[in-house]
Design a protein around this motif. Sequence first.
Motif, PDB file in Angstrom:
ATOM      1  N   ILE A 196      57.379  59.047  30.092  1.00 56.17           N
ATOM      2  CA  ILE A 196      57.864  57.711  29.699  1.00 56.17           C
ATOM      3  C   ILE A 196      58.472  57.826  28.314  1.00 56.17           C
ATOM      4  N   ARG A 197      59.745  57.401  28.193  1.00 60.60           N
ATOM      5  CA  ARG A 197      60.435  57.415  26.892  1.00 60.60           C
ATOM      6  C   ARG A 197      61.347  56.203  26.799  1.00 60.60           C
ATOM      7  N   ASP A 198      61.428  55.623  25.643  1.00 58.22           N
ATOM      8  CA  ASP A 198      62.350  54.511  25.401  1.00 58.22           C
ATOM      9  C   ASP A 198      62.231  53.421  26.468  1.00 58.22           C
ATOM     10  N   GLY A 199      60.998  53.169  26.904  1.00 58.33           N
ATOM     11  CA  GLY A 199      60.768  52.090  27.861  1.00 58.33           C
ATOM     12  C   GLY A 199      61.133  52.418  29.289  1.00 58.33           C
ATOM     13  N   ARG A 200      61.405  53.722  29.577  1.00 56.08           N
ATOM     14  CA  ARG A 200      61.803  54.097  30.948  1.00 56.08           C
ATOM     15  C   ARG A 200      61.072  55.352  31.403  1.00 56.08           C
ATOM     16  N   VAL A 201      60.911  55.466  32.730  1.00 53.82           N
ATOM     17  CA  VAL A 201      60.366  56.709  33.284  1.00 53.82           C
ATOM     18  C   VAL A 201      61.506  57.707  33.405  1.00 53.82           C
ATOM     19  N   HIS A 202      61.320  58.894  32.837  1.00 52.58           N
ATOM     20  CA  HIS A 202      62.330  59.954  32.937  1.00 52.58           C
ATOM     21  C   HIS A 202      61.806  61.033  33.868  1.00 52.58           C
ATOM     22  N   GLY A 203      62.621  61.419  34.841  1.00 53.47           N
ATOM     23  CA  GLY A 203      62.209  62.454  35.785  1.00 53.47           C
ATOM     24  C   GLY A 203      61.607  61.845  37.039  1.00 53.47           C
ATOM     25  N   PHE A 204      61.260  62.727  37.977  1.00 49.86           N
ATOM     26  CA  PHE A 204      60.745  62.314  39.289  1.00 49.86           C
ATOM     27  C   PHE A 204      59.321  61.753  39.116  1.00 49.86           C
ATOM     28  N   PRO A 205      59.086  60.508  39.573  1.00 52.23           N
ATOM     29  CA  PRO A 205      57.801  59.870  39.241  1.00 52.23           C
ATOM     30  C   PRO A 205      56.645  60.214  40.179  1.00 52.23           C
ATOM     31  N   TYR A 206      56.876  61.167  41.112  1.00 44.44           N
ATOM     32  CA  TYR A 206      55.825  61.512  42.074  1.00 44.44           C
ATOM     33  C   TYR A 206      55.366  62.960  41.905  1.00 44.44           C
ATOM     34  N   LEU A 207      54.220  63.247  42.505  1.00 45.12           N
ATOM     35  CA  LEU A 207      53.687  64.609  42.528  1.00 45.12           C
ATOM     36  C   LEU A 207      54.641  65.529  43.300  1.00 45.12           C
ATOM     37  N   THR A 208      54.935  66.688  42.736  1.00 47.86           N
ATOM     38  CA  THR A 208      55.678  67.710  43.482  1.00 47.86           C
ATOM     39  C   THR A 208      54.820  68.971  43.550  1.00 47.86           C
ATOM     40  N   MET A 209      54.908  69.679  44.658  1.00 51.89           N
ATOM     41  CA  MET A 209      54.083  70.886  44.827  1.00 51.89           C
ATOM     42  C   MET A 209      54.787  71.878  45.742  1.00 51.89           C
ATOM     43  N   ASP A 210      54.881  73.123  45.294  1.00 50.79           N
ATOM     44  CA  ASP A 210      55.307  74.209  46.168  1.00 50.79           C
ATOM     45  C   ASP A 210      54.031  74.752  46.818  1.00 50.79           C
ATOM     46  N   GLY A 211      53.707  74.173  47.977  1.00 49.10           N
ATOM     47  CA  GLY A 211      52.412  74.430  48.620  1.00 49.10           C
ATOM     48  C   GLY A 211      52.101  75.896  48.837  1.00 49.10           C
ATOM     49  N   ASN A 212      53.097  76.646  49.326  1.00 49.15           N
ATOM     50  CA  ASN A 212      52.854  78.065  49.610  1.00 49.15           C
ATOM     51  C   ASN A 212      52.557  78.861  48.348  1.00 49.15           C
ATOM     52  N   ALA A 213      53.363  78.611  47.292  1.00 50.18           N
ATOM     53  CA  ALA A 213      53.163  79.344  46.029  1.00 50.18           C
ATOM     54  C   ALA A 213      51.789  79.018  45.439  1.00 50.18           C
ATOM     55  N   VAL A 214      51.432  77.733  45.506  1.00 50.32           N
ATOM     56  CA  VAL A 214      50.135  77.328  44.950  1.00 50.32           C
ATOM     57  C   VAL A 214      48.995  77.936  45.758  1.00 50.32           C
ATOM     58  N   PHE A 215      49.143  77.935  47.059  1.00 49.38           N
ATOM     59  CA  PHE A 215      48.114  78.494  47.941  1.00 49.38           C
ATOM     60  C   PHE A 215      47.830  79.953  47.565  1.00 49.38           C
ATOM     61  N   LYS A 216      48.896  80.756  47.455  1.00 46.84           N
ATOM     62  CA  LYS A 216      48.716  82.194  47.169  1.00 46.84           C
ATOM     63  C   LYS A 216      48.071  82.416  45.794  1.00 46.84           C
TER      64      LYS A 216
END
Length: 319
Positions: A196-216
């Motif tokens: 959050i900057r200057d009263g706005r959300v910057h960037g994607f506001p949801y969880l992102t995950m590379d499931g396979n990379a995280v799994f390994k």
Amino acid sequence: MIYSRIAGTGGYLPDRVITNTDLEAVFDTSDEWIRLRTGVQERHRAGPDESASDLALIAGQRAIAAAGIDPDDIDLIVVATSTSDALFPSCACHLQAKLGITGCGALDVTAACSGFIYALAVADSFIRSDAAGNVLVVGTDVLSRFLNPADRATGVIFGDGAGALVLSRNKEPGVLSTHLHADGKDGDTLGVVSSIRDGRVHGFPYLTMDGNAVFKQAVKRMEEVSREALAHNSLKVGDIDWLIPHQANKRIIFSVCDRLDFDPAKAVITLDKHGNTTAASIPLALDQAIRDGRIRRGNMLLMCAFGSGFTWSSAVLRY
Ligand code: UT7
């Protein structure tokens, strides 16, 4: 010598239950796929007005009651969370106010799914250095607030919840070791990377995950940090009564057991009932296994976790 030992535990899951069948109506998925690929059968969702500190309050009160102390006896509150009520003040301060106590220190630790062991390490250090006698350690997360409605991979595994313990000064050893690690260069692989900057959300506001990379990485690092913990305490795998791993995916837990040559029947698995509750998953599993009588006083416990950051951690404790 001053040691820290678990005096009591507690857990809380919000009332609303979302089954795999419920999710079949939301995503292109199936109960069979979710059970086979993750082991999750249901997860809980916080209500619209229920915050991380609300969940933490009930888990914390249960841990305080189990420890047989008053909230006023708490010298420090350490909360592990990535989904605090506000950017600041901390979730720990919100929790302190809801517990109706004042004066004791209160701080948050942010290490995602490794957060509870990080918080435990902080609490243990305060007790061993004689700076605190009773520390309330809580893992609480409402990650459902950040789930992308279009992402079935994350939508099926995450749930909300809180788990807590009271760590108290003791003459007998309880926490034997904690090992904390991080590699910040993989930060974008798993997280809510907006700001959050200057009263706005910057960037994607949801969880992102590379499931396979995280799994390994999760399998590799949880094995590694478990071996580090065993070696540090001159313990063999057979000396551990119960493994309490981060509850992300049953296949991750079985792979870690397989690599450690550890009997999976002695791994506490509760994710079928609550999914991946981020920082709450280890204390929820611990509390469940204590309350159902599996974990008894004197048992040797090994905890291990992996999460966003990347962070990974382990702890060896005599309950
Ligand atoms: O707490 C620490 C952080 N999180 C974790 O540790 C989670 C680590 N990762 C995982 O648990 C797994 O990677 C997931 C459960 C997220 C995904 O399972 P996977 O077996 O690794 O699936 P995948 O990403 O390799 O995808 C295999 C297939 C894909 O379809 P195609 O491309 O082969 O047609 C996915 O689109 O499975 C598909 N898929 C699904 N299908 C039905 C992914 N999610 C779902 C779903 N239902 N919910």
